[in-house]
Design a protein around this motif. Structure first.
Motif, PDB file in Angstrom:
ATOM      1  N   ASP A  34      -7.495  -3.798  -2.722  1.00  0.00           N
ATOM      2  CA  ASP A  34      -7.094  -4.714  -1.899  1.00  0.00           C
ATOM      3  C   ASP A  34      -7.545  -6.232  -1.613  1.00  0.00           C
TER       4      ASP A  34
ATOM      5  N   THR B  93       0.852  -1.358  -0.032  1.00  0.00           N
ATOM      6  CA  THR B  93       0.111   0.158  -0.007  1.00  0.00           C
ATOM      7  C   THR B  93       0.570   1.166  -0.062  1.00  0.00           C
TER       8      THR B  93
ATOM      9  N   ARG C 156      -8.733   3.476  -2.605  1.00  0.00           N
ATOM     10  CA  ARG C 156      -8.605   2.229  -2.060  1.00  0.00           C
ATOM     11  C   ARG C 156      -9.990   1.699  -2.273  1.00  0.00           C
TER      12      ARG C 156
END
Length: 624
Positions: free
Chosen positions: A476, A425, A441
């Motif tokens: 993610d 990240t 994100r």
């Protein structure tokens, strides 16, 4: 004398003629009907009342009955005369009175399907139909007096549409011409105006098309989701809007979100209707769907040049248009609210491009730099190559012609694989900061839905909103959707594979950067890995790299006392855990009003290891 004055004089003469006829019917002639009619004949024919009668298909008797209700509103003498004719029961006109003295009377004028009541031009009070008072609807009176304002019952659903001052680009004018042609095409006497269906990435640009197609007619927008759903309420909306369209030639632009049914309401409305949406709506009887794309890069540059004439930021136009893909309305109104807080045209474009995306993903403010990223040189080189491709994509794809062969494969996508805390990240933050782009994100575990079709809908919304600014999308937990594709045993397996294929397609066509992270590269389908532009393996940091991370773990403002990065690097943990320990140790030191010492780090390390369910070994703390 102005046109408006002529209109008012004609209406006043019509009212005066009606009052004269009432007096004659009551046996009180004064000026006489003939003189009142002669006065009206001296004025131009075809006033607002006659146009209204023609628009709604009123017979002569229906027109005169409507005029009687108008006269009751505008001349107090009508109330006195009606009171006398109604034997004092009330002082309002009635249908029975109209039948007794107006020419060519017919009973069907007040049936529920007749124009006067169906379109709610007049309201009939309670009681017997012949003796109940007849009143003019407020909106109709306002129209006859020259007020172009929608009915108050429609206002909760409508918003006025206004077009920017800048001349529209070709995509807007071309679409507007096609809409106008569909509305004005020859059709049968009872054939309705076909709805126009627009689709494209920018709803505001589609509304601009509607305004240009409408000419001088007012255009109002309504969101399909906001319209009433109860049958009676929806019927009221349809009737009131149809009346609005017939009164003023108003155009309704229905804005539909993906999956919403615009056809159910569009097919019931009379008058010009435009259905706007990201995808073309299926509306029976509609004209051929018209796509409204964003303006070309050249047209975007021309629009910005007009907006920023004489502004020092004009020199930044080429750079901004190479990265950001904004619509006509976005560019035309970019400076309408001022430029406060913006340091460059790039900042202005970033703000405009965020519209809609903040509701779909979490915006991460990128503050990390390359100096904060501790990785082997090979991985850093790959990341810098990735940045170079994003920065030069407009030139290579557009100016150098690669996109002419098709959009597939032009998207820049990357997989960051590695254990938790190894900097995946953080690397995305560094890249976004270097490029000056927003980082969003997207939690894939939240995007994936058990309901068939919902995952694709969620992903479509994310990519569509992100396309305008080419921002960095960070997905993610990629293995939540990109695991090895299963053998198809039932419909759920088949749709799971469709979800994977759909996301791969969107990534290949996305003009920004899509970054996916995973802790388990081995769980990913090899076929998926082959379709990624970059795959970066984030290794677990060795002793030297951990020492480097410790050197960067505490901001310069934190007071430190005898911290030894080499000894701290003996802790066999990843960078994410190191940052957690550093923060915990800082709080411990602040509570004691002391600088951060090795003892504070030891206490914080024990807490972090407890979270990891690992023992803190002597080898890791030796020499502390």
């Amino acid at each position: 004398m102005t046109w408006a004055e002529d209109e008012q004089r004609a209406l006043a003469a019509d009212v005066a003629l009606t009052v004269a006829r009432l007096r004659e019917h009551l046996g009180r002639p004064d000026a006489g009907v003939g003189e009142a009619r002669a006065a009206r004949d001296r004025l131009p024919a075809g006033g607002s009342l006659d146009r209204l009668a023609a628009a709604f298909g009123l017979s002569k008797f229906e027109r005169d009955l409507l005029l009687l209700a108008v006269a009751d509103e505008l001349d107090t003498a009508v109330g006195e005369l009606c009171g006398a004719l109604n034997a004092g029961r009330h002082d309002r006109p009635t249908f029975g009175l109209a039948l007794s003295f107006l020419e060519d009377p017919h009973w069907s004028a007040l049936t529920p399907r007749a124009p006067l009541r169906h379109h709610r031009l007049i309201e009939v009070g309670e009681g017997r139909l012949t003796s109940a008072p007849v009143a003019l609807d407020e909106r109709v009176l306002h129209h006859l007096l020259g007020v172009r304002e929608p009915d108050r019952r429609l206002r909760p659903y409508l918003r006025a549409c206004r077009v920017p001052d800048l001349p529209p680009p070709s995509v807007i004018t071309f679409a507007a011409e096609r809409v106008r042609a569909a509305w004005t095409a020859p059709r049968g006497p009872r054939e309705p105006v076909p709805p126009a269906v627009l689709h494209g990435p920018e709803a505001a640009d589609q509304l601009a098309v509607a305004v240009h197609a409408a000419g001088d007619a007012p255009v109002h927008r309504a969101a399909v989701r906001d319209l009433p759903t109860a049958a009676a309420d929806r019927d009221t909306f349809v009737r009131l809007w149809t009346r609005e369209a017939l009164l003023d030639g108003a155009v309704l632009a229905l804005v539909a979100e993906p999956g919403e049914d615009a056809a159910g309401i569009a097919t019931r409305l009379e008058g010009p209707v435009v259905v706007c949406g990201e995808e073309p709506a299926a509306v029976p009887g509609a004209a051929v769907p018209i796509e409204v794309p964003r303006p070309s890069r050249a047209e975007q540059r021309a629009l910005w040049t007009q907006v920023l004439t004489g502004h020092p930021w004009a020199a930044q136009i080429d750079q901004a248009t190479m990265q950001f893909d904004l619509g006509y309305t976005d560019i035309a109104t970019a400076t309408a609210g001022g430029l406060d807080g913006c340091r460059s045209l790039w900042d202005v474009c970033r703000r405009r491009a965020r519209t809609g995306l903040d509701d779909l993903a979490q915006r991460v403010e990128p503050r990390a730099t390359w100096a904060d990223l501790v990785l082997p040189g090979e991985q850093k080189d790959v990341l810098r190559d990735l940045v170079a491709q994003v920065r030069g994509r407009a030139r290579v794809h557009g100016d150098w012609g690669f996109e002419r062969a098709g959009a597939r494969g032009l998207g820049i996508s990357a997989l960051f694989a590695g254990l938790s805390g190894t900097g995946k990240t953080l690397a995305a933050e560094v890249i976004a900061a270097d490029l000056g782009l927003d980082l969003y994100r997207v939690d894939l575990s939240g995007v994936v839905s058990k309901y068939i079709g919902e995952t694709e809908k969620n992903l479509r919304a994310v990519f569509a909103a992100a396309e305008r600014g080419g921002c960095v999308l960070l997905f993610d937990e990629a293995d939540a959707i990109f695991g090895k594709r299963t053998e198809v045993k039932d419909s759920h397996d088949r749709y799971a594979n469709i979800e994977v294929g759909y996301l791969l397609q969107r990534m290949e066509n996305y003009r920004g950067l899509a970054v996916l992270t995973t802790n388990m590269r081995s769980a990913l389908d090899p076929a998926f890995l082959r379709r990624l532009r970059f795959v970066v393996q984030f290794p677990f940091p060795d002793h030297a790299q951990r020492a480097g991370i410790w050197l960067r773990a505490f901001p310069a403002e934190v007071p430190l006392d005898a911290l030894d990065p080499a000894r701290l690097a003996q802790l066999n943990i990843a960078g994410g855990n190191i940052r957690n320990i550093a923060l915990h140790a800082a709080f411990l030191a602040a509570d004691e009003d002391a600088p951060v010492r090795m003892g504070h780090v030891m206490r914080a390390a024990r807490a972090e290891y407890a979270k990891l369910d690992r023992p803190l070994t002597a080898a890791e703390t030796g020499g502390w």
